[in-house]
Design a protein around this motif. Structure first.
Motif, PDB file in Angstrom:
ATOM      1  N   ARG A 176       2.298   0.833   3.901  1.00 51.28           N
ATOM      2  CA  ARG A 176       1.986  -0.570   4.177  1.00 51.28           C
ATOM      3  C   ARG A 176       1.331  -1.229   2.949  1.00 51.28           C
ATOM      4  NH1 ARG A 176      -0.321   0.219  10.348  1.00 51.28           N
ATOM      5  NH2 ARG A 176       1.713   0.084  11.407  1.00 51.28           N
ATOM      6  N   ILE A 177       0.424  -0.487   2.291  1.00 49.88           N
ATOM      7  CA  ILE A 177      -0.217  -1.024   1.080  1.00 49.88           C
ATOM      8  C   ILE A 177       0.835  -1.252  -0.003  1.00 49.88           C
ATOM      9  CG2 ILE A 177      -1.822  -0.477  -0.784  1.00 49.88           C
ATOM     10  CD1 ILE A 177      -3.512   1.030   1.290  1.00 49.88           C
ATOM     11  N   ASP A 178       1.695  -0.239  -0.172  1.00 54.83           N
ATOM     12  CA  ASP A 178       2.760  -0.378  -1.189  1.00 54.83           C
ATOM     13  C   ASP A 178       3.684  -1.540  -0.856  1.00 54.83           C
ATOM     14  OD1 ASP A 178       1.687   1.783  -2.473  1.00 54.83           O
ATOM     15  OD2 ASP A 178       3.142   3.256  -1.674  1.00 54.83           O
ATOM     16  N   ALA A 197       4.336  -4.561  -3.140  1.00 57.45           N
ATOM     17  CA  ALA A 197       5.700  -4.893  -3.561  1.00 57.45           C
ATOM     18  C   ALA A 197       6.037  -6.322  -3.198  1.00 57.45           C
ATOM     19  CB  ALA A 197       6.678  -3.925  -2.919  1.00 57.45           C
ATOM     20  N   LEU A 198       5.586  -6.767  -2.020  1.00 55.42           N
ATOM     21  CA  LEU A 198       5.845  -8.155  -1.611  1.00 55.42           C
ATOM     22  C   LEU A 198       5.161  -9.128  -2.557  1.00 55.42           C
ATOM     23  CD1 LEU A 198       6.994 -10.213   0.374  1.00 55.42           C
ATOM     24  CD2 LEU A 198       4.911  -9.897   1.769  1.00 55.42           C
ATOM     25  N   SER A 199       3.920  -8.824  -2.894  1.00 52.13           N
ATOM     26  CA  SER A 199       3.187  -9.686  -3.807  1.00 52.13           C
ATOM     27  C   SER A 199       3.854  -9.720  -5.183  1.00 52.13           C
ATOM     28  CB  SER A 199       1.738  -9.208  -3.933  1.00 52.13           C
ATOM     29  OG  SER A 199       1.031  -9.993  -4.871  1.00 52.13           O
ATOM     30  N   ALA A 236      11.118  -6.751   0.378  1.00 45.46           N
ATOM     31  CA  ALA A 236       9.694  -6.445   0.545  1.00 45.46           C
ATOM     32  C   ALA A 236       9.171  -7.022   1.841  1.00 45.46           C
ATOM     33  CB  ALA A 236       8.907  -6.981  -0.653  1.00 45.46           C
ATOM     34  N   GLN A 237       9.627  -8.239   2.166  1.00 43.75           N
ATOM     35  CA  GLN A 237       9.221  -8.845   3.430  1.00 43.75           C
ATOM     36  C   GLN A 237       9.728  -8.039   4.624  1.00 43.75           C
ATOM     37  OE1 GLN A 237      10.884 -12.737   2.786  1.00 43.75           O
ATOM     38  NE2 GLN A 237       8.922 -13.623   2.084  1.00 43.75           N
ATOM     39  N   GLN A 238      10.970  -7.596   4.539  1.00 42.86           N
ATOM     40  CA  GLN A 238      11.547  -6.793   5.628  1.00 42.86           C
ATOM     41  C   GLN A 238      10.807  -5.456   5.767  1.00 42.86           C
ATOM     42  OE1 GLN A 238      15.657  -6.525   4.517  1.00 42.86           O
ATOM     43  NE2 GLN A 238      16.221  -8.461   5.521  1.00 42.86           N
ATOM     44  N   ASP A 239      10.541  -4.815   4.611  1.00 48.31           N
ATOM     45  CA  ASP A 239       9.845  -3.520   4.648  1.00 48.31           C
ATOM     46  C   ASP A 239       8.470  -3.676   5.273  1.00 48.31           C
ATOM     47  OD1 ASP A 239      12.005  -2.326   3.471  1.00 48.31           O
ATOM     48  OD2 ASP A 239      11.151  -2.287   1.444  1.00 48.31           O
TER      49      ASP A 239
END
Length: 574
Positions: free
Chosen positions: A153-155, A159-161, A257-260
């Protein structure tokens, strides 16, 4: 009435007739030639009033011994009339099949015992250690899965950021590059226009007089400007295309990234796993329901969430397994094994009992009175094979007429004589009186059982016994010989010998008599002497045996000699 009873009755009647004849002539005065006078003292004694009865010896303990199960007689170890001891083997069936059944029952019992022990000790220290280690491994795996999920979740958020930043940078680069390369392209375009205009002017000015070399140089300058412009346009288009591609890539990366992140944060409705103590079966049932819910859910979880949930379920399963191991066997399983053990024990007891029942053993010391089987015979269950009599329980069963039974009572003393054993006098007591009469050919009799005192006589069942029951006993009463009593009408009297030798008649009141002596209730005192007639030659002063002269006639109402002891038996205590 039996032949013996008829004989006794005839003898009694004959004696009564003889006594009546004797009294008749005695009342008229004795014959001086036939009798003589004798004086006897009035004394105290015991009167036993007898009643005679005929019966037979029987054994009160008479065991009819049987094989309780069917089978083939293998051996008979006794013969008719043989004396046996308690516990002695008398006969036996073929026990081969029974012995096999017993061996099988023993084996089944041992297996049932082992099964119960195995159930009671279902898990050992190794099993408990393994279950505890499995729970620890499952907890460690859960911790790892939880960390992986958290890290994922942190990754994903990182990744999203990053994707968002990259997208913004790509868009900014596009704007910058587009502006920069648009400017370069415009500059190159201006240069191209200048070069083209210069060339045009040159051609117009020098159309007729320019040299080839100069012409080529001017063309080269125009072409170089054109190449520079083309190159500037190409560079612009290439950089813009690259920036647009970077934007598309950044947008795709951002979307991924949003989907993950959405997957890592997504939740679905699942059955609750019981995290407390519980059975392994219930845990497996819950997990199956969860797997079904996961498979049918339209929303998919991330592999990290699935791994974390699977690890959590593994912990619950390991904990339930440890609970089962620590709890041991289930009470129902233990009860079933105990019931199986009890059933096997019952089968063993039955097999042993059947084997025991195949052997006839003497239940007491006794005599074999019948043997109804022989070796090789096939017998069914409860068929009487051997009859064993116990001589120690010998009794006499006699019959009394309805006149005598009224005076008989339990515990009265009895004298017994046996036709088969002359000279043997037995003692006994009345033990049973039948409450109901037996009537045969109009004759009414009552059965009486006589318990014998200890004796060494060789008694056999069915021996004829002549019994005398003493229906009345009076001790320390005044008695006189019955033949000394005379009748005068309805009165009785005796002749008293006075001290001076004279005689006188004295009226007396009599009580019980035993055919030889009579109880005096009133009229006489102890020590007084009375006279009686005795056969000539007896001798004066001689005292007859038993306190009376043999052959004396009983006084009025006395029982005739037919009531005397049969077979020479002696009354008790005389």
């Amino acid at each position: 009435m039996s032949r013996r009873n008829l004989i006794i009755l005839a003898v009694v009647l004959a004696l009564v007739a003889a006594g009546s004849y004797f009294l008749f002539f005695r009342s008229r005065g004795p014959s001086p030639a036939a009798t003589q006078r004798q004086a006897v003292a009035v004394e105290r004694g015991t009167i036993l009033v007898p009643v005679s009865a005929t019966g037979n010896v029987f054994f009160d303990t008479d065991a009819k011994l049987t094989f309780e199960n069917s089978g083939t007689v293998k051996e008979v170890k006794v013969a008719l009339g043989e004396q046996v001891k308690k516990g002695q083997i008398l006969a036996r069936l073929d026990t081969e099949t029974l012995e096999r059944s017993l061996a099988q029952a023993k084996a089944d019992l041992e297996i049932a015992q082992l099964n119960l022990e195995a159930t009671l000790n279902l898990y050992d220290d190794s099993d408990r250690a393994t279950a505890q280690a499995s729970l620890l491994d499952a907890q460690n795996a859960l911790n790892t899965a939880a960390r992986n999920l958290s890290n994922a979740r942190i990754d994903a958020e990182t990744a999203l950021s990053t994707a968002q930043t990259n997208l913004e940078n790509a868009k900014r680069d596009l704007i910058i590059d587009q502006a920069t390369y648009d400017s370069a392209a415009r500059t190159a375009h201006v240069a191209l226009l200048d070069a083209q205009e210069t060339y045009r002017l040159y051609v117009i000015k020098y159309l007729a007089g320019f040299t080839q070399a100069e012409d080529e140089r001017q063309l080269t300058l125009r072409d170089n400007a054109q190449d520079a412009y083309n190159k500037a346009v190409q560079n612009r288009d290439k950089v813009v295309a690259t920036d647009k591609n970077n934007i598309a890539t950044a947008e795709a990366t951002l979307k991924k990234a949003q989907q993950d992140l959405a997957e890592l944060k997504a939740e679905i409705s699942l059955p609750t796993i019981n995290t407390g103590p519980g059975s392994l079966e219930q845990t497996v049932k819950d997990l199956n329901q969860i797997n079904t819910a996961l498979a049918s859910s339209p929303q998919k979880l991330s592999r990290y969430q699935l791994a974390e949930y699977a690890a959590r379920a593994a912990v619950v399963k390991a904990r339930a397994n440890l609970d089962d191991v620590l709890a041991g066997a289930k009470p129902r399983d233990i009860e079933l094994k105990r019931q199986s053990l009890a059933k096997s024990q019952l089968a063993l007891d039955t097999a042993r009992s059947n084997l025991v029942k195949a052997t006839i053993v003497a239940p007491f010391n006794g005599i074999i009175s019948s043997v109804a089987v022989k070796e090789g015979d096939t017998v069914s269950g409860n068929t009487v094979a051997i009859t064993l009599a116990n001589p120690a329980t010998a009794k006499v069963r006699a019959t009394l007429d309805e006149l005598d039974v009224a005076r008989a009572a339990l515990g009265q003393e009895v004298s017994i004589a046996l036709d088969a054993l002359p000279g043997v006098n037995l003692k006994g007591k009345v033990s049973t009186l039948a409450p109901v009469a037996q009537v045969q050919s109009g004759v009414v009799t009552y059965q009486v059982d006589i318990e014998l005192a200890s004796t060494n006589a060789s008694l056999k069942g069915g021996m004829t016994a002549l019994t005398t029951i003493y229906v009345e006993k009076k001790e320390s009463v005044l008695v006189v010989p019955s033949r000394a009593i005379k009748l005068s009408g309805r009165s009785r009297y005796v002749e008293i010998q006075l001290s001076d030798g004279a005689t006188e008649q004295r009226t007396i009141t009599v009580g019980a008599n035993d055919d030889l002596r009579t109880e005096i209730l009133s009229g006489l005192k102890e020590g007084e002497r009375i006279l009686m007639d005795v056969p000539a030659g007896t001798g004066t002063g001689a005292r007859p045996s038993g306190g009376a002269t043999p052959g004396a006639t009983p006084a009025g109402g006395a029982r005739p000699p037919g009531g005397a002891l049969p077979g020479g038996a002696q009354p008790p205590g005389r």
